[in-house]
Design a protein around this motif. Structure first.
Motif, PDB file in Angstrom:
ATOM      1  N   ASP A 102       0.823  -1.211   0.000  1.00  0.00           N
ATOM      2  CA  ASP A 102       0.000   0.000   0.000  1.00  0.00           C
ATOM      3  C   ASP A 102       0.859   1.264   0.000  1.00  0.00           C
ATOM      4  OD1 ASP A 102      -2.373  -1.372  -0.068  1.00  0.00           O
ATOM      5  OD2 ASP A 102      -2.682  -1.284   2.111  1.00  0.00           O
ATOM      6  N   MET A 103       1.956   1.235   0.755  1.00  0.00           N
ATOM      7  CA  MET A 103       2.840   2.398   0.795  1.00  0.00           C
ATOM      8  C   MET A 103       3.502   2.639  -0.562  1.00  0.00           C
ATOM      9  SD  MET A 103       2.451   3.652   3.729  1.00  0.00           S
ATOM     10  CE  MET A 103       3.783   4.748   4.001  1.00  0.00           C
ATOM     11  N   VAL A 104       3.880   1.576  -1.250  1.00  0.00           N
ATOM     12  CA  VAL A 104       4.491   1.724  -2.574  1.00  0.00           C
ATOM     13  C   VAL A 104       3.483   2.309  -3.551  1.00  0.00           C
ATOM     14  CG1 VAL A 104       5.420   0.431  -4.536  1.00  0.00           C
ATOM     15  CG2 VAL A 104       6.224  -0.059  -2.231  1.00  0.00           C
ATOM     16  N   TRP A 105       2.240   1.851  -3.509  1.00  0.00           N
ATOM     17  CA  TRP A 105       1.213   2.392  -4.395  1.00  0.00           C
ATOM     18  C   TRP A 105       0.934   3.860  -4.076  1.00  0.00           C
ATOM     19  CZ3 TRP A 105      -0.380   0.549  -8.855  1.00  0.00           C
ATOM     20  CH2 TRP A 105      -0.148  -0.798  -9.121  1.00  0.00           C
ATOM     21  N   LYS A 106       0.948   4.214  -2.796  1.00  0.00           N
ATOM     22  CA  LYS A 106       0.744   5.613  -2.432  1.00  0.00           C
ATOM     23  C   LYS A 106       1.900   6.485  -2.926  1.00  0.00           C
ATOM     24  CE  LYS A 106      -2.193   4.777   1.506  1.00  0.00           C
ATOM     25  NZ  LYS A 106      -2.374   4.815   2.946  1.00  0.00           N
ATOM     26  N   PHE A 107       3.127   5.947  -2.860  1.00  0.00           N
ATOM     27  CA  PHE A 107       4.275   6.680  -3.386  1.00  0.00           C
ATOM     28  C   PHE A 107       4.118   6.919  -4.885  1.00  0.00           C
ATOM     29  CE2 PHE A 107       8.329   6.457  -5.657  1.00  0.00           C
ATOM     30  CZ  PHE A 107       8.900   7.634  -5.203  1.00  0.00           C
ATOM     31  N   TYR A 108       3.716   5.901  -5.628  1.00  0.00           N
ATOM     32  CA  TYR A 108       3.547   6.069  -7.073  1.00  0.00           C
ATOM     33  C   TYR A 108       2.401   7.023  -7.399  1.00  0.00           C
ATOM     34  CZ  TYR A 108       6.995   2.536  -8.219  1.00  0.00           C
ATOM     35  OH  TYR A 108       8.163   1.840  -8.371  1.00  0.00           O
ATOM     36  N   ASP A 109       1.356   7.019  -6.582  1.00  0.00           N
ATOM     37  CA  ASP A 109       0.281   7.996  -6.777  1.00  0.00           C
ATOM     38  C   ASP A 109       0.786   9.418  -6.512  1.00  0.00           C
ATOM     39  OD1 ASP A 109      -1.523   6.055  -7.509  1.00  0.00           O
ATOM     40  OD2 ASP A 109      -2.441   5.920  -5.505  1.00  0.00           O
ATOM     41  N   LEU A 110       1.578   9.587  -5.463  1.00  0.00           N
ATOM     42  CA  LEU A 110       2.167  10.880  -5.152  1.00  0.00           C
ATOM     43  C   LEU A 110       3.109  11.321  -6.272  1.00  0.00           C
ATOM     44  CD1 LEU A 110       2.598  13.194  -3.111  1.00  0.00           C
ATOM     45  CD2 LEU A 110       4.480  11.849  -2.177  1.00  0.00           C
ATOM     46  N   ARG A 111       3.888  10.401  -6.774  1.00  0.00           N
ATOM     47  CA  ARG A 111       4.804  10.692  -7.887  1.00  0.00           C
ATOM     48  C   ARG A 111       4.021  11.160  -9.109  1.00  0.00           C
ATOM     49  NH1 ARG A 111       6.989   7.970 -12.406  1.00  0.00           N
ATOM     50  NH2 ARG A 111       9.157   8.520 -12.781  1.00  0.00           N
ATOM     51  N   GLY A 112       2.945  10.466  -9.413  1.00  0.00           N
ATOM     52  CA  GLY A 112       2.113  10.861 -10.553  1.00  0.00           C
ATOM     53  C   GLY A 112       1.482  12.224 -10.346  1.00  0.00           C
ATOM     54  N   GLY A 113       1.091  12.527  -9.115  1.00  0.00           N
ATOM     55  CA  GLY A 113       0.519  13.839  -8.811  1.00  0.00           C
ATOM     56  C   GLY A 113       1.527  14.959  -8.975  1.00  0.00           C
ATOM     57  N   VAL A 114       2.747  14.748  -8.482  1.00  0.00           N
ATOM     58  CA  VAL A 114       3.796  15.766  -8.628  1.00  0.00           C
ATOM     59  C   VAL A 114       4.142  15.965 -10.097  1.00  0.00           C
ATOM     60  CG1 VAL A 114       6.226  16.274  -8.146  1.00  0.00           C
ATOM     61  CG2 VAL A 114       4.746  15.456  -6.314  1.00  0.00           C
ATOM     62  N   LEU A 115       4.278  14.873 -10.833  1.00  0.00           N
ATOM     63  CA  LEU A 115       4.574  14.987 -12.261  1.00  0.00           C
ATOM     64  C   LEU A 115       3.418  15.647 -13.011  1.00  0.00           C
ATOM     65  CD1 LEU A 115       6.355  11.593 -12.986  1.00  0.00           C
ATOM     66  CD2 LEU A 115       7.388  13.862 -12.908  1.00  0.00           C
ATOM     67  N   GLY A 116       2.184  15.363 -12.620  1.00  0.00           N
ATOM     68  CA  GLY A 116       1.033  16.013 -13.246  1.00  0.00           C
ATOM     69  C   GLY A 116       1.010  17.504 -12.982  1.00  0.00           C
ATOM     70  N   LEU A 117       1.352  17.905 -11.757  1.00  0.00           N
ATOM     71  CA  LEU A 117       1.420  19.329 -11.431  1.00  0.00           C
ATOM     72  C   LEU A 117       2.544  20.010 -12.199  1.00  0.00           C
ATOM     73  CD1 LEU A 117       0.254  21.621  -9.778  1.00  0.00           C
ATOM     74  CD2 LEU A 117       1.733  20.926  -7.892  1.00  0.00           C
ATOM     75  N   LEU A 118       3.689  19.345 -12.313  1.00  0.00           N
ATOM     76  CA  LEU A 118       4.789  19.895 -13.107  1.00  0.00           C
ATOM     77  C   LEU A 118       4.397  20.018 -14.573  1.00  0.00           C
ATOM     78  CD1 LEU A 118       7.801  18.052 -11.471  1.00  0.00           C
ATOM     79  CD2 LEU A 118       7.347  20.503 -11.407  1.00  0.00           C
TER      80      LEU A 118
END
Length: 167
Positions: A102-118
């Motif tokens: 679950d933590m790994v999936w949350k990290f990848y979701d956070l990564r996708g969010g940061v990249l989407g904002l960028l």
């Protein structure tokens, strides 16, 4: 002036988010300099051209806007590529008391969010740079002719004159 301010603040936000992304090991270090600093410099030149209108500052604004347009287009393409080729890998062995998966999936979701904002900020910068390039080009053109299509004095390089009020 407003476009220069948007460029400066968007460049600062891009640099901040890229720094966070580097600390989390999402991006490489050179993207911070390539995607944030030129926008801050270009926005500063645009603000200076607004405060002290001169032909050289307007031409500098045009040159920096063209360079930043190319960088913003490259950044937009890069972030689209990063988001589309994102691979999720499992790095956990389920030995601990907490659910690592679950933590790994949350990290990848956070990564996708940061990249989407960028990505969104890069698209904003692309549009601002294009508009600033158009305005700078028009100001240079009006400065060379010193008369616009309504046969009034140019209002882009001379503060205090408004071509709509002179009609």
């Amino acid at each position: 002036m407003p476009l220069g301010l948007v460029q400066v603040f968007t460049g600062l936000v891009l640099m901040s988010l890229c720094t966070i992304a580097i600390l989390v090991n999402i991006l490489r270090v050179n993207y911070v300099v390539c995607l944030g600093l030129p926008f801050v410099i270009s926005g500063s030149v645009a603000i200076a051209a607004y405060r002290r209108p001169s032909s050289s500052l307007i031409k500098g604004t045009l040159a920096m806007s063209v360079i930043c347009t190319l960088l913003a287009a490259a950044g937009t393409g890069y972030f689209i590529w990063e988001i589309s080729t994102q691979q999720r890998q499992e790095h956990c062995n389920e030995r601990g008391g907490w659910n690592c998966s679950d933590m790994v999936w949350k990290f990848y979701d956070l990564r996708g969010g940061v990249l989407g904002l960028l990505l969104a900020l890069s698209i904003l910068e692309l549009f601002v740079c294009i508009i600033l390039s158009i305005f700078s080009g028009r100001a240079i053109q009006q400065d060379e002719s010193d008369v616009d299509s309504y046969s009034s004095k140019s209002c882009l390089l001379k503060p205090g004159l408004d071509s709509t009020s002179n009609s």
